[in-house]
Scaffold this active site. Structure first.
Site, PDB file in Angstrom:
ATOM      1  N   HIS A 169      -0.094  -0.507  -6.820  1.00  0.00           N
ATOM      2  CA  HIS A 169       1.103  -1.357  -6.788  1.00  0.00           C
ATOM      3  C   HIS A 169       0.804  -2.726  -6.203  1.00  0.00           C
ATOM      4  CE1 HIS A 169       1.566  -0.691  -2.404  1.00  0.00           C
ATOM      5  NE2 HIS A 169       1.216   0.559  -2.654  1.00  0.00           N
ATOM      6  N   CYS A 185      -0.349   3.060  -0.532  1.00  0.00           N
ATOM      7  CA  CYS A 185      -1.420   3.599  -1.370  1.00  0.00           C
ATOM      8  C   CYS A 185      -2.448   2.515  -1.639  1.00  0.00           C
ATOM      9  CB  CYS A 185      -0.820   4.162  -2.651  1.00  0.00           C
ATOM     10  SG  CYS A 185       0.281   5.581  -2.371  1.00  0.00           S
TER      11      CYS A 185
END
Length: 211
Positions: A169, A185
């Site tokens: 992302h 993440c």
């Protein structure tokens, strides 16, 4: 009169200093354009200050020898790189920031099971437990936008048909690219995740290398 004036002249000469000329490193216009402001989005994506990120983490095509097929994503978490494998022993390399917690749990292979533009974000229970004051207010989720931690795009990794909770992302903290960050993440600079999003379809194979 000459004797009286001499010390003043001498003192003035000795006290004069030159202001050092400092110049910032010149950034190639190619990269300035690559990481410039994007106004063709639902929300404006601000230009990246490339002085705050090591040039090795800027998007670039590099030699890359691998047995993985072209189109595969390889996430090299120890070295903070993400590779999109290309033909002819080449790859498109992106710099990434790696989470210290959730991201380090996953390793191995997965597929991109879902893609989202300006995604909604919900912190995990472990994030809320670890930093309740910071993440507690968003337990019910946060709509997409410039302040959303997932940034303008998210790629959701699935394994055996199930969500791994591992995402690729964007970020609201682009200066953390190339480092291990507190949570999350795999984050890319926002211009990079938009570029990657447009290159890889749902079902793309992803290989995550972990220390």
């Amino acid at each position: 009169m000459f004797m009286i004036g001499l010390p003043a002249v001498t003192l003035a000469a000795c006290s004069s200093t030159r202001t050092p000329v400092t110049t910032e490193p010149r950034i190639d216009p190619y990269y300035q354009a690559m990481y410039g402001t994007m106004t063709n989005e639902k929300f404006v994506v601000q230009a990246m200050d490339l002085r705050r990120v090591d040039p090795q983490f800027w998007r670039q095509e590099v030699p890359y020898v691998t047995s993985e097929r072209p189109g595969t994503l390889v996430v090299d978490t120890p070295n903070h790189f993400l590779y999109l494998v290309m033909e002819g022993g080449r790859a498109l390399r992106y710099g990434v920031g790696v989470g210290k917690s959730e991201a380090l749990v996953f390793r191995g292979t997965a597929t991109i099971g879902r893609k989202a533009e300006w995604p909604r974000w919900t912190p995990t229970q472990s994030m809320i437990k670890r930093e309740p004051e910071r993440y507690g207010p968003y337990a019910g989720g946060m709509e997409g936008g410039p302040t959303n931690p997932l940034g303008p795009r998210a790629l959701y990794l699935y394994k055996d048909g199930r969500d791994t909770l591992f995402r690729l992302h964007g970020t609201t903290e682009p200066y953390t690219i190339g480092t291990n960050v507190s949570s999350g993440c795999i984050r890319l600079m926002n211009q990079d995740i938009i570029d990657l999003y447009g290159r890889v379809p749902t079902g793309t194979r992803v290989v995550v290398i972990n220390a």
